[in-house]
Scaffold this motif. Structure first.
Motif, PDB file in Angstrom:
ATOM      1  N   THR A  33       0.799  -1.222   0.000  1.00 11.39           N
ATOM      2  CA  THR A  33       0.000   0.000   0.000  1.00 11.39           C
ATOM      3  C   THR A  33       0.831   1.271   0.000  1.00 11.39           C
ATOM      4  OG1 THR A  33      -0.155  -0.139   2.415  1.00 11.39           O
ATOM      5  CG2 THR A  33      -1.978  -1.081   1.130  1.00 11.39           C
ATOM      6  N   SER A  34       2.132   1.170   0.272  1.00 10.31           N
ATOM      7  CA  SER A  34       2.992   2.351   0.248  1.00 10.31           C
ATOM      8  C   SER A  34       4.433   1.921   0.007  1.00 10.31           C
ATOM      9  CB  SER A  34       2.898   3.125   1.569  1.00 10.31           C
ATOM     10  OG  SER A  34       3.605   2.455   2.596  1.00 10.31           O
ATOM     11  N   LEU A  57       1.373   2.564  -4.072  1.00  9.72           N
ATOM     12  CA  LEU A  57       0.889   3.663  -3.238  1.00  9.72           C
ATOM     13  C   LEU A  57      -0.618   3.719  -3.446  1.00  9.72           C
ATOM     14  CD1 LEU A  57       1.228   5.889  -1.252  1.00  9.72           C
ATOM     15  CD2 LEU A  57       2.124   7.376  -3.046  1.00  9.72           C
ATOM     16  N   VAL A  62      -3.221   8.128  -0.218  1.00  8.02           N
ATOM     17  CA  VAL A  62      -2.372   9.129  -0.862  1.00  8.02           C
ATOM     18  C   VAL A  62      -2.271  10.404  -0.036  1.00  8.02           C
ATOM     19  CG1 VAL A  62      -2.367  10.789  -2.789  1.00  8.02           C
ATOM     20  CG2 VAL A  62      -2.452   8.338  -3.251  1.00  8.02           C
ATOM     21  N   ARG A  65       0.360   9.767   2.507  1.00  7.92           N
ATOM     22  CA  ARG A  65       1.657   9.240   2.058  1.00  7.92           C
ATOM     23  C   ARG A  65       2.162   9.896   0.771  1.00  7.92           C
ATOM     24  NH1 ARG A  65       3.456   4.551   4.704  1.00  7.92           N
ATOM     25  NH2 ARG A  65       2.133   4.197   6.527  1.00  7.92           N
ATOM     26  N   GLU A  68       5.797  10.114  -0.254  1.00  6.72           N
ATOM     27  CA  GLU A  68       6.525   8.909  -0.641  1.00  6.72           C
ATOM     28  C   GLU A  68       6.544   8.687  -2.155  1.00  6.72           C
ATOM     29  OE1 GLU A  68       5.735   5.352   1.674  1.00  6.72           O
ATOM     30  OE2 GLU A  68       4.952   6.561   3.329  1.00  6.72           O
TER      31      GLU A  68
END
Length: 253
Positions: A33-34, A57, A62, A65, A68
């Motif tokens: 997920t990231s 991601l 979002v 994060r 990232e």
């Protein structure tokens, strides 16, 4: 057993589920997920040829994060697959939609620039924008629309753009889900669990629940169980060959 979209790292007792997946499955695509989750999962669970761990991601996170994004694009360089990425156009995530588009666009462009990757894509209530961004970067690779819930018209467009589709037991709970599954191109369907988030009969769908998906597709396609099972295994072999993961071909025979 095979699973082409699973959040294996997020199950309770993830290490035990991982070990069981190694025992039962010929292939598991673990989507993260990231970017930081990808890095941690790769370190904690380790690497195995039957488990493909991909950087992603997720559009639902979002807003928390977004910083990232640069890490994600850097991780894509050394990956053969990316996911989970995509767009979520539901009201709950409307505030982050512009940032979602920035992230998804950057990820697809990076895949394009790197010569193509396999992409596991979230497209809830955002199919037209997802397909448009894929169209803008045509060398992105092989897109897989995970748990597709678009319209019949959107499905036709997606098929025309070369999309694949991953589907699991939870997609068959509604009559609309069954009707859509009936229309999927049979030679581009891959099984998924989407566990631990996807639920069936009050429990998380597991990475080895492949035969449940086969039975459900057998029903909506009006085909024998073994014929559907053979079709999905054939699709899996074709897909891993397309993305260059050829060391799995023998395991999937």
């Amino acid at each position: 057993m095979i699973d082409f979209h699973c959040h294996l790292d997020l199950y309770p007792k993830a290490k035990e589920v991982y070990a069981e997946s190694l025992r039962r499955n010929a292939f598991t695509w673990l989507v993260t997920t990231s970017p930081k989750a990808f890095r941690a999962t790769s370190s904690v669970l380790g690497r195995h040829e039957t488990v493909l761990i991909s950087p992603g991601l997720h559009p639902e996170i979002v807003s928390e994060r977004f910083e990232e994004l640069d890490l994600l694009t850097a991780q894509i360089d050394d990956a053969i697959a990316v996911g989970e990425i995509g767009l979520d156009g539901s009201k709950r995530y409307a505030a982050s939609y512009l940032k979602q588009k920035q992230v998804f666009s950057a990820a697809v462009k990076r895949c394009h620039d790197m010569g193509g990757r396999a992409l596991s894509i979230h497209s809830r209530q955002a199919v037209p924008d997802v397909l448009e961004l894929l169209r803008l970067f045509p060398d992105h690779g092989v897109p897989v629309l995970h748990w597709f819930t678009g319209t019949a018209s959107e499905l036709k467009t997606a098929i025309g753009q070369g999309c694949w589709f991953s589907i699991g037991p939870a997609a068959f709970i509604s009559s609309a889900g069954k009707a859509l599954a009936r229309k999927l191109p049979r030679d581009r369907v891959l099984p998924e669990s989407d566990g631990p988030f996807a639920q069936l009969d009050g429990r998380s769908v597991m990475p080895w629940d492949f035969d449940i998906t086969v039975a459900l597709l057998s029903d909506v396609w009006s085909l024998p169980f073994e014929e559907v099972r053979a079709q999905l295994l054939s699709n899996a072999r074709m897909f891993v060959n397309k993305i260059g993961y050829t060391k799995l071909i023998k395991k999937l025979i």
